[in-house]
Design a protein around this motif. Structure first.
Motif, short mmCIF file in Angstrom:
data_model
loop_
_atom_site.label_atom_id
_atom_site.label_comp_id
_atom_site.label_asym_id
_atom_site.label_seq_id
_atom_site.Cartn_x
_atom_site.Cartn_y
_atom_site.Cartn_z
N LEU A 35 72.32 8.40 139.52
CA LEU A 35 72.66 8.58 140.93
C LEU A 35 72.32 10.01 141.36
CD1 LEU A 35 74.49 7.30 143.36
CD2 LEU A 35 76.20 8.92 142.50
N ILE A 36 71.74 10.14 142.54
CA ILE A 36 71.58 11.47 143.12
C ILE A 36 72.34 11.47 144.43
CG2 ILE A 36 69.96 13.18 144.03
CD1 ILE A 36 67.84 12.08 142.16
N ASP A 37 73.29 12.40 144.52
CA ASP A 37 74.12 12.48 145.73
C ASP A 37 73.23 12.91 146.90
OD1 ASP A 37 75.78 13.60 147.81
OD2 ASP A 37 77.44 13.37 146.38
N ALA A 38 73.18 12.05 147.92
CA ALA A 38 72.25 12.29 149.02
C ALA A 38 72.58 13.57 149.78
CB ALA A 38 72.25 11.10 149.98
N SER A 39 73.84 13.89 149.90
CA SER A 39 74.18 15.07 150.69
C SER A 39 74.07 16.35 149.88
CB SER A 39 75.58 14.92 151.28
OG SER A 39 76.50 14.70 150.22
N SER A 40 74.55 16.35 148.63
CA SER A 40 74.54 17.59 147.84
C SER A 40 73.29 17.72 146.98
CB SER A 40 75.76 17.65 146.94
OG SER A 40 75.67 16.61 145.95
N GLY A 41 72.60 16.61 146.71
CA GLY A 41 71.45 16.64 145.81
C GLY A 41 71.87 16.69 144.34
N TYR A 42 73.15 16.63 144.04
CA TYR A 42 73.59 16.68 142.65
C TYR A 42 73.15 15.42 141.90
CZ TYR A 42 76.62 20.67 143.72
OH TYR A 42 77.10 21.90 144.10
N ARG A 43 72.83 15.63 140.65
CA ARG A 43 72.39 14.50 139.82
C ARG A 43 73.51 14.06 138.91
NH1 ARG A 43 66.63 15.65 138.62
NH2 ARG A 43 65.91 16.71 140.49
N TYR A 44 73.62 12.75 138.74
CA TYR A 44 74.63 12.18 137.83
C TYR A 44 73.96 11.21 136.87
CZ TYR A 44 77.89 14.16 141.17
OH TYR A 44 78.57 15.03 141.97
N TYR A 45 74.41 11.26 135.64
CA TYR A 45 73.88 10.36 134.61
C TYR A 45 74.99 9.46 134.12
CZ TYR A 45 69.81 13.43 134.43
OH TYR A 45 68.69 14.16 134.76
N SER A 46 74.62 8.27 133.65
CA SER A 46 75.63 7.37 133.10
C SER A 46 75.73 7.60 131.60
CB SER A 46 75.26 5.92 133.39
OG SER A 46 74.26 5.50 132.51
N PRO A 47 76.92 7.38 131.02
CA PRO A 47 77.07 7.56 129.56
C PRO A 47 76.09 6.69 128.77
CG PRO A 47 79.21 7.30 130.60
CD PRO A 47 78.19 7.00 131.66
N GLY A 48 75.68 5.56 129.35
CA GLY A 48 74.73 4.68 128.68
C GLY A 48 73.35 5.31 128.50
N GLN A 49 73.09 6.41 129.23
CA GLN A 49 71.78 7.07 129.11
C GLN A 49 71.74 8.10 127.99
OE1 GLN A 49 71.61 8.14 133.47
NE2 GLN A 49 69.51 7.34 133.25
N LEU A 50 72.92 8.31 127.34
CA LEU A 50 72.96 9.36 126.31
C LEU A 50 72.03 9.06 125.13
CD1 LEU A 50 76.77 10.27 126.23
CD2 LEU A 50 74.87 11.85 126.67
N ASP A 51 72.04 7.80 124.67
CA ASP A 51 71.19 7.46 123.52
C ASP A 51 69.73 7.73 123.82
OD1 ASP A 51 73.22 6.76 121.88
OD2 ASP A 51 73.10 4.60 122.30
N GLN A 52 69.32 7.30 125.02
CA GLN A 52 67.92 7.50 125.39
C GLN A 52 67.58 9.00 125.46
OE1 GLN A 52 66.63 4.75 128.18
NE2 GLN A 52 64.63 5.65 128.52
N ALA A 53 68.51 9.76 126.01
CA ALA A 53 68.28 11.22 126.11
C ALA A 53 68.13 11.81 124.72
CB ALA A 53 69.45 11.87 126.85
N ARG A 54 68.95 11.37 123.77
CA ARG A 54 68.86 11.93 122.42
C ARG A 54 67.53 11.54 121.77
NH1 ARG A 54 74.65 10.05 121.90
NH2 ARG A 54 75.86 11.88 122.55
N ILE A 55 67.09 10.29 121.98
CA ILE A 55 65.80 9.87 121.42
C ILE A 55 64.67 10.74 121.99
CG2 ILE A 55 64.09 8.00 121.38
CD1 ILE A 55 66.51 6.05 121.35
N ILE A 56 64.72 10.97 123.30
CA ILE A 56 63.69 11.81 123.92
C ILE A 56 63.72 13.21 123.31
CG2 ILE A 56 62.96 12.91 126.07
CD1 ILE A 56 64.10 10.42 127.54
N GLY A 57 64.92 13.75 123.12
CA GLY A 57 65.05 15.09 122.53
C GLY A 57 64.43 15.15 121.14
N HIS A 58 64.73 14.14 120.32
CA HIS A 58 64.15 14.12 118.97
C HIS A 58 62.63 14.04 119.02
CE1 HIS A 58 68.06 13.88 117.21
NE2 HIS A 58 68.31 12.63 117.58
N LEU A 59 62.12 13.16 119.89
CA LEU A 59 60.66 12.98 119.94
C LEU A 59 59.97 14.24 120.45
CD1 LEU A 59 60.41 9.29 121.22
CD2 LEU A 59 59.86 10.16 118.94
N ARG A 60 60.62 14.95 121.40
CA ARG A 60 60.01 16.19 121.87
C ARG A 60 59.96 17.22 120.75
NH1 ARG A 60 56.49 16.85 124.87
NH2 ARG A 60 57.12 18.75 125.95
#
Ligand code: MN
Length: 360
Positions: A35-60
């Protein structure tokens, strides 16, 4: 729902990536905020995206490109890890090899080590003195994937491997590329560059053309360079021999699993007869973005006869048999024909190719 989402700072802390990295992955389409807050522009991630983020980190950290990671995440094939692992081994070997070559190149530069080897082409007028003859036969196979090249000051054979028609394409493309490149720069460096260019040409072609994936080729090339005389470049298990005063010497060392075990002292020459991996190549042209070349000067004197041949010849004829054939045949073309006829006559189950070059 929304209060389950994590701010970019919290998400970054939990997956071990920095907010800056997360923003760049979002831009690349790799990991888009839930989610990106339309008014503030803040970004939010769901806990379900943590695994994918860690995989990306390892691959990088494994230095996998963003584009490759993105393709993997769209279609996650576990076999991709093996392919990355293989690529890594190939790159590592190529880099080690380059280091070894840089180290050996330092000796003449330093001036304190042994002096450079003496000129290797005394007494031979390289522009006119070579007489070449070639012969090739498909043997029991349907296609002949061996190729041979005789050009001005350049002699080569290549044994293509892989894929439907890939082997034939790879060996032809490699030799065509080397011929054109060496003609414009006939020096030892020019020959090395030409072979590296051939590697890239085959590699690129194998990536874009259906039916040619994974193709490659062996290569042995004898170039008469304008700066240091005769030079051999070699990758795979095609060979260069020199006949001098009736004695045949092998001037290349095969890049095969068993040949390298023999060099490492782990197998004896006798134990490799019938070894199941005796023809498995450890190097080939065009199977990776870079190739490790064996480059060496070759002593070449009037009266020397060289044989360049593919493994189809070597598998069928012993060194003594080759020596006898090469000693008794008079002209180069006759010697080449007798070597190939001899190999096929002994039931070579492979293409057999011979290129004989005489210097006078
Ligand atoms: Mn072969």
């Amino acid at each position: 729902m929304e209060d389950e989402l994590l701010s970019i700072g919290d998400f970054a802390a939990r997956c071990g990536l920095s907010p800056k990295m997360l923003r760049s992955y979002a831009r690349a389409g790799l990991l888009v905020p839930a989610l990106i807050d339309a008014s503030s522009g803040y970004r939010y991630y769901s806990p379900g995206q943590l695994d994918q983020a860690r995989i990306i980190g390892h691959l990088r950290r494994a230095a996998i490109s963003l584009a490759d990671i993105s393709a993997f995440l769209r279609d996650p094939d576990p076999a991709q890890f093996d392919r990355w692992d293989r690529d890594l081994s190939v790159q590592l070997r190529a880099r080690r090899r380059a280091l070894v070559e840089a180290r050996s190149a330092m000796v003449p530069m330093g001036g304190s080590g042994p002096t450079a080897p003496p000129p290797t082409t005394e007494g031979v007028d390289m522009t006119t003195a070579a007489q070449a003859g070639t012969a090739t036969d498909a043997g029991t196979r349907d296609t002949n994937e061996d190729q041979v090249l005789v050009a001005d000051g350049l002699f080569a054979v290549a044994d293509g491997v892989g894929g439907l028609r890939g082997g034939e394409v790879a060996s032809r493309l490699a030799l065509d590329t080397i011929e054109a490149a060496f003609r414009s720069a006939p020096t030892i460096q020019g020959l090395r560059d030409a072979c590296e260019e051939a590697n890239r040409a085959v590699w690129r072609q194998s990536r874009v053309s259906h039916g040619e994936e994974g193709m490659g080729t062996t290569l042995v090339a004898l170039g008469i360079t304008s700066d240091v005389g005769a030079v051999v470049v070699h990758v795979g298990d095609s060979r260069l021999y020199r006949l001098r005063d009736g004695q045949l010497d092998l001037l290349t060392q095969d890049h095969t699993v068993v040949a390298e075990l023999v060099q490492a002292g782990q197998l004896t020459e006798l134990e490799i007869e019938g070894h199941p991996h005796r023809h498995v190549l450890t190097r080939a042209v065009g199977v990776a973005p870079e190739v490790a070349l064996d480059v060496a000067r070759v002593s070449c004197e009037p009266g020397d006869r060289f044989l360049l041949c593919t493994d189809g010849v070597v598998k069928a004829l012993s060194t003594i048999q080759l020596e006898t054939l090469l000693t008794t045949a008079s002209a180069a073309h006759q010697a080449a024909a007798e070597v190939v006829t001899g190999a096929i006559g002994r039931g070579a189950d492979d293409n057999a190719t011979a290129l004989v070059v005489d210097f006078s």
